[in-house]
Write an enzyme that holds these catalytic residues in place. Structure first.
Site, PDB file in Angstrom:
ATOM      1  N   CYS A  92     -20.680 -17.599  -2.545  1.00 55.67           N
ATOM      2  CA  CYS A  92     -21.440 -17.556  -3.834  1.00 55.67           C
ATOM      3  C   CYS A  92     -22.510 -18.885  -3.594  1.00 55.67           C
ATOM      4  O   CYS A  92     -21.937 -19.985  -3.308  1.00 55.67           O
ATOM      5  CB  CYS A  92     -20.557 -18.197  -4.833  1.00 55.67           C
ATOM      6  SG  CYS A  92     -21.761 -18.598  -6.443  1.00 55.67           S
ATOM      7  N   HIS A 131     -16.426 -20.945 -11.033  1.00 56.52           N
ATOM      8  CA  HIS A 131     -17.452 -19.583 -10.716  1.00 56.52           C
ATOM      9  C   HIS A 131     -17.004 -18.473 -11.884  1.00 56.52           C
ATOM     10  O   HIS A 131     -16.006 -18.210 -11.805  1.00 56.52           O
ATOM     11  CB  HIS A 131     -16.988 -18.925  -9.118  1.00 56.52           C
ATOM     12  CG  HIS A 131     -17.727 -17.772  -9.041  1.00 56.52           C
ATOM     13  ND1 HIS A 131     -19.043 -17.907  -8.629  1.00 56.52           N
ATOM     14  CD2 HIS A 131     -17.421 -16.656  -9.381  1.00 56.52           C
ATOM     15  CE1 HIS A 131     -19.327 -16.678  -8.299  1.00 56.52           C
ATOM     16  NE2 HIS A 131     -18.539 -15.736  -9.018  1.00 56.52           N
ATOM     17  N   HIS A 176     -26.018 -19.243 -14.860  1.00 53.95           N
ATOM     18  CA  HIS A 176     -26.785 -20.423 -14.881  1.00 53.95           C
ATOM     19  C   HIS A 176     -27.871 -20.150 -16.229  1.00 53.95           C
ATOM     20  O   HIS A 176     -28.136 -19.049 -16.262  1.00 53.95           O
ATOM     21  CB  HIS A 176     -27.675 -20.246 -13.640  1.00 53.95           C
ATOM     22  CG  HIS A 176     -28.189 -19.012 -12.977  1.00 53.95           C
ATOM     23  ND1 HIS A 176     -27.469 -18.047 -12.606  1.00 53.95           N
ATOM     24  CD2 HIS A 176     -29.502 -18.711 -13.255  1.00 53.95           C
ATOM     25  CE1 HIS A 176     -28.267 -17.033 -12.344  1.00 53.95           C
ATOM     26  NE2 HIS A 176     -29.522 -17.182 -12.560  1.00 53.95           N
ATOM     27  N   HIS A 222     -31.421 -21.294 -17.087  1.00 59.14           N
ATOM     28  CA  HIS A 222     -32.650 -21.844 -16.824  1.00 59.14           C
ATOM     29  C   HIS A 222     -33.044 -22.793 -17.803  1.00 59.14           C
ATOM     30  O   HIS A 222     -33.047 -22.264 -18.928  1.00 59.14           O
ATOM     31  CB  HIS A 222     -33.815 -20.349 -16.520  1.00 59.14           C
ATOM     32  CG  HIS A 222     -33.424 -19.638 -15.787  1.00 59.14           C
ATOM     33  ND1 HIS A 222     -33.850 -19.407 -14.443  1.00 59.14           N
ATOM     34  CD2 HIS A 222     -32.483 -18.648 -15.678  1.00 59.14           C
ATOM     35  CE1 HIS A 222     -33.655 -18.556 -13.626  1.00 59.14           C
ATOM     36  NE2 HIS A 222     -32.754 -17.961 -14.425  1.00 59.14           N
TER      37      HIS A 222
END
Ligand code: AMP
Length: 112
Positions: A5, A47, A98, A100
């Site tokens: 990853c 994760h 994630h 942004h």
């Protein structure tokens, strides 16, 4: 950490990243291909694949949101956009969730 990853490796310092902010649960680093003067990615250290999985981990979700707010403060952004692409059809290309954080220029709506 999950083998292979990319974002786990950046969070662990195994692959270089330009870190903007980090704490026990979350890491924020600059996107390698920015679309605006500020383009930072905020991830949980844990994760998890996407927003749907993140919703099962309240502490990590809270840490991501707090880190987004901290990135905006560090970057001096009063106005900014936060995007979490979920699934390849929506543009997700890295399957470690994630957010942004995009700002520093005018942003139109709707997005493409
Ligand atoms: P998404 O398409 O929503 O999954 O976003 C993945 C983002 O990761 C893209 O904006 C890429 O430019 C960014 N990215 C890919 N590799 C790296 C890297 N090594 N360091 C920082 N950002 C990266």
């Amino acid at each position: 950490m999950l083998n292979d990853c990319l974002f786990c490796a950046i969070a662990a310092g195994e692959i270089p990243g330009t870190i903007v902010h980090q704490d026990e649960l979350a890491v924020a680093f600059r996107d390698i291909d920015p679309v605006a003067p500020t383009h930072v990615l905020v991830i949980p250290r844990r994760h998890v694949r996407d927003l749907g999985e993140l919703a099962d981990h309240a502490d990590d979700a809270q840490a991501v949101l707090a880190a987004v707010r901290e990135v905006a403060r560090i970057e001096g952004l009063a106005d900014y956009r936060t995007v979490l692409n979920t699934g390849a059809g929506a543009g997700q290309s890295v399957f470690h969730v994630h957010a942004h954080v995009i700002g520093g220029r005018g942003l139109s709506w709707p997005p493409g």
